[in-house]
Motif scaffolding. Structure first.
Motif, PDB file in Angstrom:
ATOM      1  N   PRO A  20       0.823  -1.436   0.169  1.00 18.17           N
ATOM      2  CA  PRO A  20       0.130  -0.328   0.435  1.00 18.17           C
ATOM      3  C   PRO A  20       1.018   1.596   0.075  1.00 18.17           C
ATOM      4  N   GLU A  21       0.080   2.249  -0.690  1.00 17.27           N
ATOM      5  CA  GLU A  21       1.111   3.573  -0.735  1.00 17.27           C
ATOM      6  C   GLU A  21       0.326   4.950   0.343  1.00 17.27           C
ATOM      7  N   PRO A  22       0.279   4.647   1.223  1.00 14.34           N
ATOM      8  CA  PRO A  22      -0.796   5.687   1.663  1.00 14.34           C
ATOM      9  C   PRO A  22      -0.636   6.857   1.836  1.00 14.34           C
ATOM     10  N   ASP A  23      -0.130   7.185   1.133  1.00 12.16           N
ATOM     11  CA  ASP A  23       0.619   9.459   1.340  1.00 12.16           C
ATOM     12  C   ASP A  23       0.675   9.142   0.042  1.00 12.16           C
ATOM     13  N   ALA A  24       0.148   8.437  -1.043  1.00 10.78           N
ATOM     14  CA  ALA A  24       0.643   8.635  -2.527  1.00 10.78           C
ATOM     15  C   ALA A  24       0.499   9.730  -3.398  1.00 10.78           C
ATOM     16  N   LEU A  25      -1.449   9.684  -2.963  1.00  7.51           N
ATOM     17  CA  LEU A  25      -2.358  11.224  -3.752  1.00  7.51           C
ATOM     18  C   LEU A  25      -2.943  11.880  -2.339  1.00  7.51           C
ATOM     19  N   ARG A  26      -2.501  12.050  -1.485  1.00  8.26           N
ATOM     20  CA  ARG A  26      -2.396  13.248   0.159  1.00  8.26           C
ATOM     21  C   ARG A  26      -2.513  14.013  -0.814  1.00  8.26           C
ATOM     22  N   GLY A  27      -3.483  14.888  -0.867  1.00  3.15           N
ATOM     23  CA  GLY A  27      -4.331  15.639  -0.560  1.00  3.15           C
ATOM     24  C   GLY A  27      -5.020  15.983  -2.496  1.00  3.15           C
ATOM     25  N   LYS A  28      -5.256  15.409  -2.906  1.00  4.10           N
ATOM     26  CA  LYS A  28      -5.684  15.193  -3.984  1.00  4.10           C
ATOM     27  C   LYS A  28      -7.045  14.741  -3.874  1.00  4.10           C
ATOM     28  N   VAL A  29      -8.107  15.271  -4.107  1.00  5.95           N
ATOM     29  CA  VAL A  29      -9.465  15.441  -4.417  1.00  5.95           C
ATOM     30  C   VAL A  29      -9.616  14.796  -6.107  1.00  5.95           C
ATOM     31  N   LEU A  30     -10.808  13.425  -5.571  1.00  8.35           N
ATOM     32  CA  LEU A  30     -11.307  12.771  -6.860  1.00  8.35           C
ATOM     33  C   LEU A  30     -12.871  13.432  -7.513  1.00  8.35           C
ATOM     34  N   GLY A  31     -13.480  14.300  -8.040  1.00  7.63           N
ATOM     35  CA  GLY A  31     -15.388  13.806  -8.023  1.00  7.63           C
ATOM     36  C   GLY A  31     -15.720  12.708  -8.875  1.00  7.63           C
ATOM     37  N   LEU A  32     -16.873  12.113  -8.196  1.00  6.52           N
ATOM     38  CA  LEU A  32     -17.388  11.563  -8.737  1.00  6.52           C
ATOM     39  C   LEU A  32     -18.502  11.726  -9.558  1.00  6.52           C
ATOM     40  N   LEU A  33     -19.014  12.060  -9.958  1.00  5.21           N
ATOM     41  CA  LEU A  33     -20.388  12.476 -10.940  1.00  5.21           C
ATOM     42  C   LEU A  33     -21.674  10.707 -11.668  1.00  5.21           C
ATOM     43  N   PHE A  34     -21.922  10.329 -11.170  1.00  2.00           N
ATOM     44  CA  PHE A  34     -23.384   9.309 -11.046  1.00  2.00           C
ATOM     45  C   PHE A  34     -24.243  10.164 -11.735  1.00  2.00           C
ATOM     46  N   MET A  35     -24.437   9.834 -13.194  1.00  2.00           N
ATOM     47  CA  MET A  35     -25.940   9.860 -13.785  1.00  2.00           C
ATOM     48  C   MET A  35     -26.598   8.782 -13.575  1.00  2.00           C
ATOM     49  N   ASN A  36     -26.300   7.798 -12.932  1.00  2.00           N
ATOM     50  CA  ASN A  36     -27.047   6.525 -12.836  1.00  2.00           C
ATOM     51  C   ASN A  36     -26.195   6.286 -11.814  1.00  2.00           C
ATOM     52  N   GLY A  94      -4.788   7.884   0.501  1.00  2.00           N
ATOM     53  CA  GLY A  94      -4.207   9.137   1.014  1.00  2.00           C
ATOM     54  C   GLY A  94      -4.868  10.054   0.683  1.00  2.00           C
ATOM     55  N   GLY A  95      -5.879  10.536  -0.253  1.00  2.00           N
ATOM     56  CA  GLY A  95      -6.619  11.393  -0.716  1.00  2.00           C
ATOM     57  C   GLY A  95      -8.539  11.194  -0.456  1.00  2.00           C
ATOM     58  N   SER A  96      -9.180  11.945  -1.137  1.00  2.00           N
ATOM     59  CA  SER A  96     -10.605  12.467  -0.478  1.00  2.00           C
ATOM     60  C   SER A  96     -11.417  11.976  -1.813  1.00  2.00           C
ATOM     61  N   SER A  97     -12.493  12.619  -1.748  1.00  2.00           N
ATOM     62  CA  SER A  97     -13.147  12.343  -2.663  1.00  2.00           C
ATOM     63  C   SER A  97     -14.814  13.267  -2.078  1.00  2.00           C
ATOM     64  N   PHE A  98     -15.489  13.202  -3.299  1.00  2.00           N
ATOM     65  CA  PHE A  98     -17.400  13.427  -3.494  1.00  2.00           C
ATOM     66  C   PHE A  98     -17.813  13.519  -4.813  1.00  2.00           C
TER      67      PHE A  98
END
Ligand code: CP
Length: 335
Positions: free
Chosen positions: A29-45, A62-66
């Motif tokens: 595992p690389e728990p810090d690889a995406l620290r500070g990065k944000v992933l947006g997830l748009l579900f139309m279905n 290490g990132g977060s998402s909405f």
């Protein structure tokens, strides 16, 4: 890699790198690889696996998402230059740049309309949004493609040591009460052909994969040394099969005509996958399905929970495959 929209665009070398990276992230595992990065997830279905596996994978790096879920936001229009007098309150021309401005990468799910085959084959939503997204764009299932599922399925077959060259992959239509999109069957058969396997599409008459989809699979098979055939003969298809990949899809001969589709599938019997389907398969053959699956309709519980079933591993591999995609898009970007 700028976006992740289609395994064919990635190409076999990059797919192999992504599968290897997915395995590495699973082991180390690389728990810090995406620290500070944000992933947006748009579900139309709707979604269960894609939503949960992307959020979990992003958190493990290490990132977060909405998440924008169907019903939780405005209905979005994607057709150009039409008066927006219907249900859609916002156009993708504004929504996508706005979401991209909040995120380091954006995943979008937009299923087929299911009415007009030519329109669905043209991937209308992704065609409308690709040029609007200023950050890496990820296809989380479009009208006729599901590259995240395909990448995870490739990893699952590698994990199971299913042979590529001379490996026999059967994509079988299966019973279902409703017409379903072509995205998973098209992506799964293309993926197996790209992997170099001998692919058989087993389906009743009237459910042939569209010629455009078959051509894509054939092109991939020509480059990899694999092959593609289509049949309605189960005995012939299953002879020596290493993988039975089940999925239902719309009756392509009457695409968009719900009544005619119902008439066609009402006359079909014997398309619920059962243990006896494997009688002439390879002794180590496995059963795959992308989930969600209707028990005792698509497949019996005996097969689903039996020793050949890999459906839970497939779903788990969604997370590692997508972690590899995110890592490649946001850390070691390459070309
Ligand atoms: N296989 C798959 O994409 O599952 P979901 O529709 O639940 O995301």
């Amino acid at each position: 890699m700028k976006n992740f929209l289609d395994l064919a665009l990635a190409g076999p070398d990059l797919v192999a790198e992504l599968v290897a990276l997915a395995g590495r992230l699973q082991r180390r595992p690389e728990p810090d690889a995406l620290r500070g990065k944000v992933l947006g997830l748009l579900f139309m279905n709707p979604s269960l696996r894609t939503l949960a596996s992307f959020q979990s994978g992003m958190a493990r790096l290490g990132g977060s998402s909405f998440v924008i879920s169907p019903g939780s936001s405005w209905n979005l229009e994607y057709l150009p230059d039409i008066p927006m007098t219907g249900a859609a309150a916002e156009h993708v021309r504004e929504a996508i740049p706005v979401l991209a401005s909040y995120a380091d990468a954006l995943g979008v799910r937009a299923f087929a309309g299911g009415q007009d085959l030519a329109e669905d084959l043209s991937e209308p939503v992704f065609s409308a949004i690709e040029g609007l997204c200023s950050v890496p764009l990820i296809n989380m299932e479009s009208a006729v493609n599901h590259p995240c599922q395909a990448l995870a399925d490739w990893k699952t077959m590698d994990d199971e040591r299913i042979p590529a060259s001379n490996g026999r992959f059967v994509l079988s239509w299966a019973s279902h009460p409703k017409p379903l999109p072509l995205a998973v069957p098209a992506a799964a058969a293309h993926m197996a052909a790209m992997r170099g396997m001998d692919v058989t599409v087993l389906r009743p008459k009237g459910f042939e994969l569209p010629p455009e989809v078959m051509q894509r699979i054939d092109d991939a098979a020509s480059r990899s040394g694999g092959s593609i055939t289509e049949t309605d003969d189960r005995g012939q298809a299953m002879q020596g099969a290493h993988v039975l990949y089940a999925k239902s899809w719309s009756a392509t001969s009457v695409y968009g005509d719900a009544e005619a589709d119902q008439d066609l599938r009402a006359g079909l019997t014997g398309w619920t996958i059962d243990s006896d389907w494997f009688e002439n398969a390879h002794s180590e053959s496995i059963f795959m399905h992308c989930l969600p699956v209707r028990r005792e309709v698509v497949v019996t519980g005996d097969v689903l929970e039996g020793p050949r079933s890999r459906v839970i591993r497939q779903a788990r591999n969604r997370m590692y495959a997508q972690m590899a995609v995110l890592h490649r898009l946001l850390v070691d970007k390459g070309d």
